[in-house]
Scaffold this motif. Structure first.
Motif, short mmCIF file in Angstrom:
data_model
loop_
_atom_site.label_atom_id
_atom_site.label_comp_id
_atom_site.label_asym_id
_atom_site.label_seq_id
_atom_site.Cartn_x
_atom_site.Cartn_y
_atom_site.Cartn_z
N ALA A 10 -43.10 6.86 -3.10
CA ALA A 10 -42.44 5.92 -4.01
C ALA A 10 -41.30 6.61 -4.75
CB ALA A 10 -43.45 5.34 -5.00
N SER A 11 -41.50 7.84 -5.16
CA SER A 11 -40.44 8.59 -5.84
C SER A 11 -39.27 8.84 -4.89
CB SER A 11 -40.97 9.92 -6.37
OG SER A 11 -41.98 9.70 -7.31
N TRP A 12 -39.57 9.13 -3.64
CA TRP A 12 -38.52 9.37 -2.64
C TRP A 12 -37.71 8.09 -2.41
CZ3 TRP A 12 -37.69 7.56 2.40
CH2 TRP A 12 -36.71 8.24 3.10
N ILE A 13 -38.38 6.95 -2.32
CA ILE A 13 -37.69 5.68 -2.12
C ILE A 13 -36.78 5.38 -3.31
CG2 ILE A 13 -38.03 3.18 -1.97
CD1 ILE A 13 -40.54 3.81 -0.28
N ILE A 14 -37.27 5.62 -4.52
CA ILE A 14 -36.45 5.41 -5.71
C ILE A 14 -35.24 6.35 -5.70
CG2 ILE A 14 -36.42 5.64 -8.23
CD1 ILE A 14 -39.36 4.62 -8.11
#
Length: 66
Positions: free
Chosen positions: A16-20
């Protein structure tokens, strides 16, 4: 006291952090800034920062004639 974290929750947190971070590539903070905010605080805080950040627009490329 040992803190046990479920590996699946950690993996979802990182993804999720990577997508953000990917969504924030063209913002003022860039990929690294958005990724770090989302990873260190939470993906929810990362989304809020992403929505509040100014978009960074690249100037158009000038065509050069040979």
């Amino acid at each position: 006291m040992t803190l046990f974290v479920n590996p699946w929750i950690f993996l979802i947190w990182v993804v999720a952090s990577w997508i953000i971070g990917m969504l924030g590539r063209d913002t003022r903070f860039g990929f690294a800034g958005n990724f770090l905010v989302a990873f260190l605080f939470s993906p929810l805080v990362g989304i809020i920062v992403l929505l509040a950040a100014d978009r960074w627009r690249r100037p158009p490329r000038r065509r050069t004639r040979p």
